[in-house]
Each structure stands twice: as structure tokens, then as C-alpha cells.
Design a protein around this motif. Structure first.
Motif, PDB file in Angstrom:
ATOM      1  N   SER A 105      83.250 -40.380  45.676  1.00 20.27           N
ATOM      2  CA  SER A 105      82.673 -39.122  45.199  1.00 20.27           C
ATOM      3  C   SER A 105      81.638 -38.534  46.154  1.00 20.27           C
ATOM      4  CB  SER A 105      82.046 -39.331  43.820  1.00 20.27           C
ATOM      5  OG  SER A 105      81.014 -40.279  43.912  1.00 20.27           O
ATOM      6  N   ILE A 109      84.362 -37.138  50.082  1.00 16.69           N
ATOM      7  CA  ILE A 109      84.476 -35.695  49.865  1.00 16.69           C
ATOM      8  C   ILE A 109      83.833 -34.936  51.021  1.00 16.69           C
ATOM      9  CG2 ILE A 109      83.812 -33.773  48.340  1.00 16.69           C
ATOM     10  CD1 ILE A 109      85.914 -35.623  47.134  1.00 16.69           C
ATOM     11  N   LEU A 113      86.276 -32.750  53.568  1.00 20.97           N
ATOM     12  CA  LEU A 113      86.179 -31.283  53.631  1.00 20.97           C
ATOM     13  C   LEU A 113      85.749 -30.810  55.018  1.00 20.97           C
ATOM     14  CD1 LEU A 113      84.588 -30.368  50.183  1.00 20.97           C
ATOM     15  CD2 LEU A 113      86.935 -30.027  50.951  1.00 20.97           C
ATOM     16  N   ASN A 129      88.271 -23.308  56.213  1.00 27.37           N
ATOM     17  CA  ASN A 129      87.353 -22.591  55.329  1.00 27.37           C
ATOM     18  C   ASN A 129      85.918 -22.982  55.717  1.00 27.37           C
ATOM     19  OD1 ASN A 129      85.740 -21.677  53.241  1.00 27.37           O
ATOM     20  ND2 ASN A 129      87.261 -22.093  51.652  1.00 27.37           N
ATOM     21  N   GLN A 131      83.143 -21.457  55.231  1.00 31.20           N
ATOM     22  CA  GLN A 131      82.158 -21.250  54.173  1.00 31.20           C
ATOM     23  C   GLN A 131      82.030 -22.504  53.302  1.00 31.20           C
ATOM     24  OE1 GLN A 131      81.556 -20.599  50.867  1.00 31.20           O
ATOM     25  NE2 GLN A 131      79.788 -19.230  51.064  1.00 31.20           N
ATOM     26  N   LEU A 132      83.187 -23.120  53.029  1.00 30.76           N
ATOM     27  CA  LEU A 132      83.217 -24.349  52.218  1.00 30.76           C
ATOM     28  C   LEU A 132      82.518 -25.504  52.941  1.00 30.76           C
ATOM     29  CD1 LEU A 132      84.279 -25.909  49.757  1.00 30.76           C
ATOM     30  CD2 LEU A 132      86.528 -26.001  50.825  1.00 30.76           C
ATOM     31  N   SER A 135      78.647 -24.603  52.824  1.00 29.79           N
ATOM     32  CA  SER A 135      77.965 -24.608  51.525  1.00 29.79           C
ATOM     33  C   SER A 135      78.075 -25.950  50.813  1.00 29.79           C
ATOM     34  CB  SER A 135      78.510 -23.500  50.623  1.00 29.79           C
ATOM     35  OG  SER A 135      79.814 -23.808  50.188  1.00 29.79           O
ATOM     36  N   TYR A 136      79.060 -26.774  51.194  1.00 29.57           N
ATOM     37  CA  TYR A 136      79.238 -28.014  50.433  1.00 29.57           C
ATOM     38  C   TYR A 136      79.636 -29.223  51.285  1.00 29.57           C
ATOM     39  CZ  TYR A 136      80.659 -31.139  46.687  1.00 29.57           C
ATOM     40  OH  TYR A 136      80.775 -32.212  45.860  1.00 29.57           O
TER      41      TYR A 136
ATOM     42  N   ILE B 109      85.230 -34.254  40.888  1.00 26.91           N
ATOM     43  CA  ILE B 109      84.756 -33.249  41.840  1.00 26.91           C
ATOM     44  C   ILE B 109      85.082 -31.844  41.325  1.00 26.91           C
ATOM     45  CG2 ILE B 109      85.017 -32.355  44.200  1.00 26.91           C
ATOM     46  CD1 ILE B 109      83.555 -35.040  44.051  1.00 26.91           C
ATOM     47  N   MET B 112      82.936 -31.120  38.152  1.00 26.43           N
ATOM     48  CA  MET B 112      81.503 -31.043  38.457  1.00 26.43           C
ATOM     49  C   MET B 112      81.175 -29.720  39.152  1.00 26.43           C
ATOM     50  SD  MET B 112      79.206 -31.757  41.178  1.00 26.43           S
ATOM     51  CE  MET B 112      80.075 -32.861  42.298  1.00 26.43           C
ATOM     52  N   LEU B 113      81.954 -29.376  40.178  1.00 28.67           N
ATOM     53  CA  LEU B 113      81.661 -28.142  40.922  1.00 28.67           C
ATOM     54  C   LEU B 113      81.839 -26.904  40.044  1.00 28.67           C
ATOM     55  CD1 LEU B 113      83.220 -28.835  44.431  1.00 28.67           C
ATOM     56  CD2 LEU B 113      80.808 -28.787  43.786  1.00 28.67           C
ATOM     57  N   ASN B 129      77.344 -20.919  42.892  1.00 26.89           N
ATOM     58  CA  ASN B 129      78.114 -20.584  44.093  1.00 26.89           C
ATOM     59  C   ASN B 129      79.559 -20.303  43.674  1.00 26.89           C
ATOM     60  OD1 ASN B 129      79.593 -20.560  46.464  1.00 26.89           O
ATOM     61  ND2 ASN B 129      78.355 -22.152  47.445  1.00 26.89           N
ATOM     62  N   GLN B 131      81.865 -18.611  45.120  1.00 27.69           N
ATOM     63  CA  GLN B 131      82.848 -18.754  46.199  1.00 27.69           C
ATOM     64  C   GLN B 131      83.363 -20.200  46.259  1.00 27.69           C
ATOM     65  OE1 GLN B 131      83.517 -19.850  49.373  1.00 27.69           O
ATOM     66  NE2 GLN B 131      84.816 -18.176  50.104  1.00 27.69           N
ATOM     67  N   LEU B 132      82.432 -21.148  46.070  1.00 30.21           N
ATOM     68  CA  LEU B 132      82.786 -22.572  46.087  1.00 30.21           C
ATOM     69  C   LEU B 132      83.708 -22.922  44.909  1.00 30.21           C
ATOM     70  CD1 LEU B 132      82.381 -25.420  47.241  1.00 30.21           C
ATOM     71  CD2 LEU B 132      80.166 -25.521  46.103  1.00 30.21           C
ATOM     72  N   SER B 135      87.223 -21.237  45.800  1.00 28.07           N
ATOM     73  CA  SER B 135      87.978 -21.758  46.939  1.00 28.07           C
ATOM     74  C   SER B 135      88.276 -23.244  46.796  1.00 28.07           C
ATOM     75  CB  SER B 135      87.230 -21.504  48.245  1.00 28.07           C
ATOM     76  OG  SER B 135      86.084 -22.329  48.342  1.00 28.07           O
ATOM     77  N   TYR B 136      87.519 -23.963  45.954  1.00 30.68           N
ATOM     78  CA  TYR B 136      87.731 -25.412  45.911  1.00 30.68           C
ATOM     79  C   TYR B 136      87.600 -26.034  44.514  1.00 30.68           C
ATOM     80  CZ  TYR B 136      87.466 -30.305  47.264  1.00 30.68           C
ATOM     81  OH  TYR B 136      87.691 -31.643  47.359  1.00 30.68           O
TER      82      TYR B 136
END
Lengths: 242, 242
Positions: A105, A109, A113, A129, A131-132, A135-136, B109, B112-113, B129, B131-132, B135-136
Motif C-alpha cells: 500500500s 504504489i 506510479l 500522466n 500530474q499523477l 500529486s501522488y 488504494i 481511499m483516494l 484533488n 484530478q487524482l 485519473s486514478y
């Protein structure tokens, strides 16, 4: 006992952790290649083995088992592996289970990503991506590397305070190795920059490599080649305009 | 054996799975509340128990153990729980380990997101977020719900083909329950819409609730209240302009 079949792609880090364990323990197995880059995990004949469409998968008699941590736990419980791989001591085993759950987890991840969107997409010629990642993916990866160094490697030579190598070390080390592909990414930190601040982690990674020699390097050969191709492409004239 | 301490927040789904197991098995434990909304997981006294700064965490004698799946596996190995929770049969156990590993990297995941960015942020008054999520988070959640229905619940009444409830069911069911908070989200599907297409999943969720009655509902009371607050806020005049 019949020879088990292990369905793997050497470019997948959980696959490599299983492969290293099988080779270190001398467990005979038939290695079946499932090439993710060619989407072979979506083919009906593989989905019949693992309907989740993921590698690794183990076929042992009529048992079809997904998930690298479960495959390694199962092999340790059914074959005569040395106890340090998955200690029978209930306390040590609990901490190893915890480290493997944490891997799934957090480090996995973050690494998946980031490496996917910054490196593997380059190889596949599809857009990542970004942005992904920002941001994460990358913050999760960096926090996980810090926790691996600060918490999981705080005591003892191996993960979770163990004096000898366990299946949790294999799972985590093969994940960290995947970061070498970032050396070929167009932007962002490479492996050295990511691991640099974490001296315990670096020393532990060397211990894992050395404890599993020569199988560790053999199993990582394809990953190293893939890294090399990405680095060469990055250094080629005009590459930054890609 | 000394009474173990279980550090939990009832709004955290992995915490609830441990709580249901302890209550179902009648294991005496001291419940210590760590309120995530007040950042109590970052306090030095809790970091001394779990330096990862996450709940749940178990303190049993001098063992400090993080990660819900590892805590449940450990309790089943050290207390006299009924075998169905974590079968000693090596094949059944392997599949349950696999389901728990799959949970960590997919359903957890995605859930949670999505829940964090669309619902919990509303409660905390911070921006999510989106966008997050798009997109995911949400695609991962939807794919995981489909896999839970199609693969993990394909055979048998419980997860991984089991005839009786196991710790994998607790982990997965408490994750699915978290989706009720999405009923209070400003946009996107709520729980009913997400689960609607998955009839096996819905029937299984009812079986888990019923097998763990009344403890299951008791442990989920705070979550239901939190959902209710979000739904009322959404329905309040002018809420859509928030």
C-alpha cells in the motif's frame, strides 16, 4: 510433488522477488513468460490461470495462486525452506507479514506510479500522466523510501529487525531496484538521487544483493538492459524534445 | 496473557476489520482511540508505538505491530480463534493471504483516494484533488469492485471460495463500507451506484454483516453518523455552491 509453474515477466518487480526465492531455495519450477509489454496477461489462456490478469501467478497442482507475497508465504509453508525466509517464530513472522502488507500500500504504489508514468510509458511510446506522478506517485514513493530507512531498517541487518534475509526483504528490494528505470526518465530524480539520503537503505540493498548472489543479478539482468536502453535514448541527440 | 492494546479510529476501515475480529472472537483488549481528524497519529506518544504513524496498531507485551492484515493473522496464530477465520489448511490460507495482499494494492488504494478526495476533505474543509480521483482513484476503485465480484466471490459464500467467513472478508467488507461516505460527496457516484452492478458482492456484504451481528453494526456506528452528516450538508440549501 509435481513441478510448479511460475508465470512471470522479469520486468515486473513482484515476479523477480518470487524468482529469487525459488532460485535461492533450489525449488524446481517451470518458468512461463507472460510479457506485459505485449499484453499477454490479458490473453484467455493466462486469464484461465489468474483471472485477475496479473503476474506473478503460481500453479501448483490444482491451486492457482496470485500475489507475490502469498506465493512466497505458500512456498515457505509447503517446501523445506530455511526458517529465516519466513520464520516460524510467531513474533518475527508477524513483523514480516506487516512489512509485506506495508509494501503493497505504500512503496509499491509510489514506485509503480512514478516508474510507469516517467519511464515505462517512454518505452511503450505512450504519454505518461505527469500530474499523477507529482500529486501522488512521487510524494508517496519518497515518503515510503524514508519509512523503509527510518522504520523497517532501524534495527537489525534486514527488514523488521531480522538478522537474516526474509521474503519481506526480497519483496522490498526488488521494488527498490525498479527505480533504476527512472535514470532514463526525461525529468525528475534518478535512482541515485532518490536513495542517496538513505544510508541504511543503501547498505541493506547491498546486503540483499550479496546474500542472493548470483541469482539476484541473473534475475535483474533484463531490468538492467531496459534501463540501459532508456538511458541511451535520453542521451541521444534531440532526445529532450521527445 | 496480558491484555493487548489496540490503537484505532472507528472511521478507519482497516481499524474496523480488527475491531470486528476482536469482538467476534471475544478477545479482551484495551481500545485506545487515535483520532485521525485531529492528527493524533502524528503525536510522539503514538509514534513511539507505531513510528509509521498509522492506525491500527497492536501492542501485545513488548511487540508493537502495524498493519491490519498482519494484526489479524497474528491474533489468529496466538489466540484460540475458530479455524475459519484463518484456516490452517495451507491452500485455503494461501488464498486468504492472496486476497488480503490484493486488497492493499487495489481496492484499498482506489477506495481511499476516492473517499478521501470527494468526502473526507469536505468534512475537514480542505480542497480535494479531483484530478487524482478521475485519473486514478475512481477507475482503480471500479476495477477493484468488479474483480471482487467476478474473481474473489466467484465460488463459495465468502472470499476466495471459502464456505465460512475469514479475516479477508473482514478486511474487504470494511473497505467497501467506507464507500457510504461518497453518498455525501458533491459529485460522482454514491455507494448504491458503485455496488449496484455487482450482485454477488451485495449478497456477500449482507452475509458478512449478518455473520458478524451485532458487532459489525456497533463498529460501523461512527461511520454511519459521519455519512449522515455529509448527506445533510449536501442537502442543505446552497450546499451545491460549496
Amino acid at each position: 510433488m509435481a513441478t510448479p509453474k511460475l508465470y512471470v515477466d522479469h520486468l515486473s518487480q513482484p515476479c523477480r522477488s518470487c524468482l529469487v526465492l525459488f532460485r535461492m531455495a533450489g525449488i524446481p519450477c517451470e518458468e512461463v513468460r507472460v510479457t506485459l509489454g505485449r499484453q499477454e496477461q490479458r490473453k484467455p489462456e493466462f486469464l484461465a490461470v489468474n483471472p485477475l490478469g496479473k503476474v506473478p501467478a503460481l500453479q501448483d497442482g490444482d491451486l492457482c495462486l496470485p500475489e507475490s507475497s502469498a506465493i512466497m508465504q505458500y512456498m515457505c509453508s509447503t517446501r523445506s525452506l530455511e526458517d529465516h525466509w519466513y520464520p516460524s517464530n510467531v513474533r518475527d513472522r508477524a513483523l514480516i507479514n506487516a512489512a509485506m502488507a506495508w509494501h503493497a500500500s505504500s512503496l509499491r504504489i509510489g514506485s509503480m506510479l512514478t516508474v510507469w508514468n516517467r519511464a515505462i510509458t517512454l518505452n511503450l511510446g505512450v504519454p505518461g500522466n505527469e500530474q499523477l506522478v507529482q500529486s501522488y506517485g512521487l510524494p508517496t514513493l519518497q515518503a515510503a523510501l524514508k519509512a523503509l530507512d527510518d522504520v523497517w531498517l532501524r534495527d537489525g541487518s534486514f527488514v523488521a529487525g531480522q538478522a537474516q534475509i526474509s521474503i519481506a526483504d526480497l519483496l522490498l528490494a526488488c521494488e527498490v531496484e525498479q527505480l533504476c528505470l527512472l535514470d532514463g526518465a526525461v525529468q525528475g530524480p534518478g535512482m541515485e538521487e532518490l536513495l542517496g539520503p538513505h544510508s541504511r537503505l543503501l547498505a541493506w540493498l547491498d546486503r540483499v544483493r550479496s546474500a542472493c548472489s548470483p541469482h539476484y543479478d541473473d534475475v535483474h539482468a533484463l531490468l538492467r538492459k531496459s534501463r540501459q536502453r532508456l538511458v541511451e535514448r535520453k542521451q541521444a541527440p534531440g532526445a529532450s524534445k521527445m
